[in-house]
Scaffold this motif. Sequence first.
Motif, PDB file in Angstrom:
ATOM      1  N   GLN A   1       0.832  -1.212   0.000  1.00  0.00           N
ATOM      2  CA  GLN A   1       0.000   0.000   0.000  1.00  0.00           C
ATOM      3  C   GLN A   1       0.864   1.258   0.000  1.00  0.00           C
ATOM      4  OE1 GLN A   1      -2.786   0.126   3.197  1.00  0.00           O
ATOM      5  NE2 GLN A   1      -3.627   2.107   2.627  1.00  0.00           N
ATOM      6  N   ALA A   2       1.960   1.206   0.820  1.00  0.00           N
ATOM      7  CA  ALA A   2       2.853   2.366   0.850  1.00  0.00           C
ATOM      8  C   ALA A   2       3.502   2.583  -0.505  1.00  0.00           C
ATOM      9  CB  ALA A   2       3.914   2.161   1.935  1.00  0.00           C
ATOM     10  N   ALA A   3       3.909   1.461  -1.161  1.00  0.00           N
ATOM     11  CA  ALA A   3       4.501   1.598  -2.496  1.00  0.00           C
ATOM     12  C   ALA A   3       3.496   2.185  -3.487  1.00  0.00           C
ATOM     13  CB  ALA A   3       4.997   0.234  -2.973  1.00  0.00           C
ATOM     14  N   ALA A   4       2.224   1.685  -3.396  1.00  0.00           N
ATOM     15  CA  ALA A   4       1.195   2.232  -4.286  1.00  0.00           C
ATOM     16  C   ALA A   4       0.942   3.707  -3.990  1.00  0.00           C
ATOM     17  CB  ALA A   4      -0.096   1.424  -4.140  1.00  0.00           C
ATOM     18  N   ASP A   5       0.914   4.039  -2.690  1.00  0.00           N
ATOM     19  CA  ASP A   5       0.715   5.456  -2.329  1.00  0.00           C
ATOM     20  C   ASP A   5       1.863   6.314  -2.841  1.00  0.00           C
ATOM     21  OD1 ASP A   5      -1.606   4.749  -1.073  1.00  0.00           O
ATOM     22  OD2 ASP A   5      -0.732   4.676   0.947  1.00  0.00           O
ATOM     23  N   ARG A   6       3.108   5.778  -2.714  1.00  0.00           N
ATOM     24  CA  ARG A   6       4.234   6.550  -3.229  1.00  0.00           C
ATOM     25  C   ARG A   6       4.154   6.716  -4.742  1.00  0.00           C
ATOM     26  NH1 ARG A   6       7.072   3.331   0.524  1.00  0.00           N
ATOM     27  NH2 ARG A   6       7.759   1.936  -1.158  1.00  0.00           N
ATOM     28  N   ALA A   7       3.731   5.630  -5.417  1.00  0.00           N
ATOM     29  CA  ALA A   7       3.590   5.720  -6.867  1.00  0.00           C
ATOM     30  C   ALA A   7       2.527   6.741  -7.256  1.00  0.00           C
ATOM     31  CB  ALA A   7       3.249   4.342  -7.444  1.00  0.00           C
ATOM     32  N   ARG A   8       1.367   6.677  -6.548  1.00  0.00           N
ATOM     33  CA  ARG A   8       0.308   7.653  -6.850  1.00  0.00           C
ATOM     34  C   ARG A   8       0.770   9.070  -6.541  1.00  0.00           C
ATOM     35  NH1 ARG A   8      -2.997   3.544  -4.689  1.00  0.00           N
ATOM     36  NH2 ARG A   8      -2.906   4.521  -2.631  1.00  0.00           N
ATOM     37  N   GLU A   9       1.492   9.201  -5.424  1.00  0.00           N
ATOM     38  CA  GLU A   9       1.972  10.536  -5.078  1.00  0.00           C
ATOM     39  C   GLU A   9       2.973  11.049  -6.110  1.00  0.00           C
ATOM     40  OE1 GLU A   9       4.119  12.814  -1.295  1.00  0.00           O
ATOM     41  OE2 GLU A   9       3.641  10.674  -1.215  1.00  0.00           O
ATOM     42  N   SER A  10       3.862  10.144  -6.551  1.00  0.00           N
ATOM     43  CA  SER A  10       4.825  10.557  -7.579  1.00  0.00           C
ATOM     44  C   SER A  10       4.107  10.927  -8.867  1.00  0.00           C
ATOM     45  CB  SER A  10       5.813   9.409  -7.833  1.00  0.00           C
ATOM     46  OG  SER A  10       6.539   9.105  -6.664  1.00  0.00           O
ATOM     47  N   ALA A  11       3.084  10.091  -9.238  1.00  0.00           N
ATOM     48  CA  ALA A  11       2.328  10.405 -10.451  1.00  0.00           C
ATOM     49  C   ALA A  11       1.595  11.728 -10.312  1.00  0.00           C
ATOM     50  CB  ALA A  11       1.343   9.278 -10.746  1.00  0.00           C
ATOM     51  N   ALA A  12       1.017  11.942  -9.106  1.00  0.00           N
ATOM     52  CA  ALA A  12       0.298  13.206  -8.889  1.00  0.00           C
ATOM     53  C   ALA A  12       1.254  14.391  -8.961  1.00  0.00           C
ATOM     54  CB  ALA A  12      -0.417  13.165  -7.543  1.00  0.00           C
ATOM     55  N   GLN A  13       2.446  14.201  -8.345  1.00  0.00           N
ATOM     56  CA  GLN A  13       3.420  15.289  -8.404  1.00  0.00           C
ATOM     57  C   GLN A  13       3.873  15.549  -9.839  1.00  0.00           C
ATOM     58  OE1 GLN A  13       6.511  14.087  -5.728  1.00  0.00           O
ATOM     59  NE2 GLN A  13       5.336  14.594  -3.877  1.00  0.00           N
ATOM     60  N   ALA A  14       4.103  14.437 -10.578  1.00  0.00           N
ATOM     61  CA  ALA A  14       4.499  14.617 -11.973  1.00  0.00           C
ATOM     62  C   ALA A  14       3.403  15.296 -12.779  1.00  0.00           C
ATOM     63  CB  ALA A  14       4.841  13.257 -12.591  1.00  0.00           C
ATOM     64  N   GLU A  15       2.158  14.856 -12.517  1.00  0.00           N
ATOM     65  CA  GLU A  15       1.041  15.462 -13.237  1.00  0.00           C
ATOM     66  C   GLU A  15       0.889  16.933 -12.879  1.00  0.00           C
ATOM     67  OE1 GLU A  15      -3.774  14.768 -13.869  1.00  0.00           O
ATOM     68  OE2 GLU A  15      -2.570  13.379 -12.657  1.00  0.00           O
ATOM     69  N   ALA A  16       1.059  17.212 -11.552  1.00  0.00           N
ATOM     70  CA  ALA A  16       0.967  18.615 -11.143  1.00  0.00           C
ATOM     71  C   ALA A  16       2.073  19.443 -11.779  1.00  0.00           C
ATOM     72  CB  ALA A  16       1.050  18.707  -9.611  1.00  0.00           C
ATOM     73  N   ALA A  17       3.316  18.860 -11.805  1.00  0.00           N
ATOM     74  CA  ALA A  17       4.419  19.590 -12.429  1.00  0.00           C
ATOM     75  C   ALA A  17       4.160  19.803 -13.910  1.00  0.00           C
ATOM     76  CB  ALA A  17       5.718  18.821 -12.222  1.00  0.00           C
ATOM     77  N   SER A  18       3.627  18.747 -14.595  1.00  0.00           N
ATOM     78  CA  SER A  18       3.312  18.888 -16.018  1.00  0.00           C
ATOM     79  C   SER A  18       2.220  19.916 -16.237  1.00  0.00           C
ATOM     80  CB  SER A  18       2.882  17.532 -16.572  1.00  0.00           C
ATOM     81  OG  SER A  18       2.511  17.633 -17.926  1.00  0.00           O
ATOM     82  N   ALA A  19       1.190  19.871 -15.333  1.00  0.00           N
ATOM     83  CA  ALA A  19       0.107  20.850 -15.482  1.00  0.00           C
ATOM     84  C   ALA A  19       0.619  22.275 -15.294  1.00  0.00           C
ATOM     85  CB  ALA A  19      -1.001  20.544 -14.473  1.00  0.00           C
ATOM     86  N   LEU A  20       1.538  22.408 -14.315  1.00  0.00           N
ATOM     87  CA  LEU A  20       2.112  23.743 -14.121  1.00  0.00           C
ATOM     88  C   LEU A  20       2.916  24.186 -15.336  1.00  0.00           C
ATOM     89  CD1 LEU A  20       3.274  23.487 -10.394  1.00  0.00           C
ATOM     90  CD2 LEU A  20       1.369  24.834 -11.299  1.00  0.00           C
ATOM     91  N   ALA A  21       3.676  23.230 -15.901  1.00  0.00           N
ATOM     92  CA  ALA A  21       4.451  23.583 -17.099  1.00  0.00           C
ATOM     93  C   ALA A  21       3.548  23.971 -18.255  1.00  0.00           C
ATOM     94  CB  ALA A  21       5.340  22.403 -17.486  1.00  0.00           C
ATOM     95  N   VAL A  22       2.474  23.167 -18.476  1.00  0.00           N
ATOM     96  CA  VAL A  22       1.536  23.474 -19.550  1.00  0.00           C
ATOM     97  C   VAL A  22       0.853  24.810 -19.319  1.00  0.00           C
ATOM     98  CG1 VAL A  22      -0.617  22.735 -20.625  1.00  0.00           C
ATOM     99  CG2 VAL A  22       1.176  21.064 -20.142  1.00  0.00           C
ATOM    100  N   GLN A  23       0.437  25.011 -18.035  1.00  0.00           N
ATOM    101  CA  GLN A  23      -0.228  26.274 -17.730  1.00  0.00           C
ATOM    102  C   GLN A  23       0.710  27.451 -17.969  1.00  0.00           C
ATOM    103  OE1 GLN A  23      -3.498  26.629 -16.922  1.00  0.00           O
ATOM    104  NE2 GLN A  23      -3.113  28.825 -17.188  1.00  0.00           N
TER     105      GLN A  23
END
Length: 375
Positions: free
Chosen positions: A232-254
């Motif tokens: 679960q912790a690994a999945a949470d870390r993966a989701r968090e990393s994906a969310a951070q990457a998505e947020a970073a990408s969204a910020l870059a796109v914005q």
Amino acid sequence: MHEVSTGNGAEREKTEANAATGHVIAVRGAVVDVDFAGHALPPVDTALRISMQDRAPVLAEVQAHISETAVRALALQSTAGLARGVTVQVGAGPIEVPVGEAVLGRLLDVAGVTRDDGAPLPDDVARRPIHRAPPPLSAQRGATRLFELARFLFRPVADIIAQRQASAHALMNEANAAKASAQVERDALSAEREQLATQRAQALAQAEADADRQRAALLAAALEEADRLHAQAAADRARESAAQAEAASALAVQLAVDIAGKLLDRVPDSLRVAAFVDGLADGVRSLSPAARAGMASDASLQLTAPRALTPDERAACETALSVALGSTIALHAQVDRALIAGLELSGAHGIVRNSWRDQLEQIHTGLLRDDGHTR
């Protein structure tokens, strides 16, 4: 039973009245320990009177001093019913027994009490300590004296001895029977004890086995829970990393869209409206006939522009849109600077957009896609 005396006359009674008192602290058969805390210890061989509630006092004799406050005494009578805490009176001296002509032919015990059921001894009979030193040889007579045993001793003593022997045999038989019964009970207790020990060992073994099983089950459950939490912790870390990457990408796109918006915002005002009129009309023509008919009949059509329209621009918009809808319309204009450049037509039946804001939103959505999937 006759009471035993340990002294003579009023002097003895006065001495006993002022003597120290103690209390029984231990009873082991005929051996009695007495505590005299707060009083001087009586000398060895001193007589003691142990009070009894339901019978005459028990006579005892001091044998040894076992501590600074206690003595060990030997009871000369039965100690049945004797308990700790019973009051003990110190006698005037050692135990004394009657002596002289009055005791000839009588049966006395070691305490000087008559045991032949005969008449009581006279009150003035002489008494001597049982630990009195023997007379010297010079005071002893060497002549031989003949005692009349038949008159003074044999008959009454023989009867008493027979009775005592019968009683002794009866007591011995009872004691042997009691001993045998006690041995049987002891054997039964030993067997029961061994059985209880076996049951206890079996119960301990069973309890240990149950504890081992529970320990193994708990350990397995703990390991399983640890693996689950790790996954679960690994999945949470993966989701968090994906969310951070998505947020970073969204910020870059914005950021890219904002930069593009800032650049497009520098376009001259003359190009922000006129260049988009034909494109808006083409968007209206692309609607279905039913949608165009509904929009043509809509009296609440709203035309949104990035700035206030000039009369010529308004007229050009109405003319182009009336042609596209196939009916003369009247537009209500409003300003929305977020369009940057372009026009948008909205009503109850739909909305047609031809603006840079719409284009930037489409670019933003496209940049957020990766391999055909939205991040």
